[in-house]
Design a protein around this motif. Sequence first.
Motif, short mmCIF file in Angstrom:
data_model
loop_
_atom_site.label_atom_id
_atom_site.label_comp_id
_atom_site.label_asym_id
_atom_site.label_seq_id
_atom_site.Cartn_x
_atom_site.Cartn_y
_atom_site.Cartn_z
N THR A 127 0.83 -1.20 0.00
CA THR A 127 0.00 0.00 0.00
C THR A 127 0.87 1.25 0.00
N SER A 128 0.23 2.36 -0.29
CA SER A 128 0.96 3.63 -0.24
C SER A 128 1.45 3.91 1.17
N ARG A 129 0.68 3.49 2.17
CA ARG A 129 1.08 3.71 3.55
C ARG A 129 2.28 2.85 3.93
N SER A 130 2.33 1.62 3.45
CA SER A 130 3.49 0.78 3.74
C SER A 130 4.74 1.37 3.10
N LEU A 131 4.60 1.92 1.91
CA LEU A 131 5.74 2.56 1.25
C LEU A 131 6.17 3.82 2.00
N MET A 132 5.20 4.55 2.55
CA MET A 132 5.53 5.74 3.34
C MET A 132 6.28 5.35 4.62
N ARG A 133 5.87 4.24 5.25
CA ARG A 133 6.56 3.78 6.45
C ARG A 133 8.00 3.39 6.12
N ILE A 134 8.19 2.70 5.00
CA ILE A 134 9.54 2.30 4.61
C ILE A 134 10.41 3.53 4.38
#
Length: 298
Positions: A127-134
Amino acid sequence: MRDLFHWVYMRQIPLRAAAALMTNAAIWGTSWTAFRFLQEHGLHPLWSTAIIFLICTLLMIMLRPATLRQMRGHPELLLIALAAGLTNACFNGAVAFGDVIRVILLFYLMPVWAVILARLVLGEAITSRSLMRIALGLGGAMIVLYQPQVGLPLPRGLSDWAAILGGCMFALNNVMLRRFQNISDAARGTAMLAGASTLSALLGALFAGLGMMQWPVALGTALLPTLILWSLLFMVAVTCLQYGMSRLPANISSLIMLTEILAGTLSAWALGAAELRPQDLIGGALIISAPWLIRDKK
């Protein structure tokens, strides 16, 4: 305080699993003290790893004799053993022959591989949120580890590629722990310990045979307390790792593991081996906050 617990709960991150991963990271982050001490007394980190994890494996089998029977019934544990073994062998080999900071930077690209492997093996959505966390977590890691003389963390030699492979294998190990969460904790933990010992010993034998490092000399009694103490600590670390990894999404757990960098930095500062810089505090704050600040929609 009540608002704080509600804030954490709403992000659906089990506190016990997160605490287990942070405990594992803290042990690994401070393990440099043991490996440095042992190396100063003539025992290369590869041999130290092989011996410590061999002791761990034997202790685990002694405490849980049924583990061997469980392992024979689950040949898929060989994947965990191989991944854990390659993680330790590649990282320790890279640290021994390469630039330590570059090795750590490249190894801790691990969250990227974790998200990809979790998608392929577990079906976890990217998800976009998982990419933001990374991005947030890796950004913090880069800030902590940044040194102008090191240059960009792009692979340019054998040790760099070994560090990347080690990070990829660590991500695979963590994904496999979640994939085989139906297997007992003791069996998974023993597979990891045995794999780490075996692969480190094989890599040490290879390097020693090529004349790139010394064969281990007779162990003095001064080394035994350190070897035994850290064998017990790594048993705790491995137990915490497989507990946390099997209960958290891979994209979250891989970011929590970045706290190992912070543990290493703070321990080095506390023991006078490094200075605590403003960038350490900024980067550390980003590493710690990455899994919690951005949550996926329900």
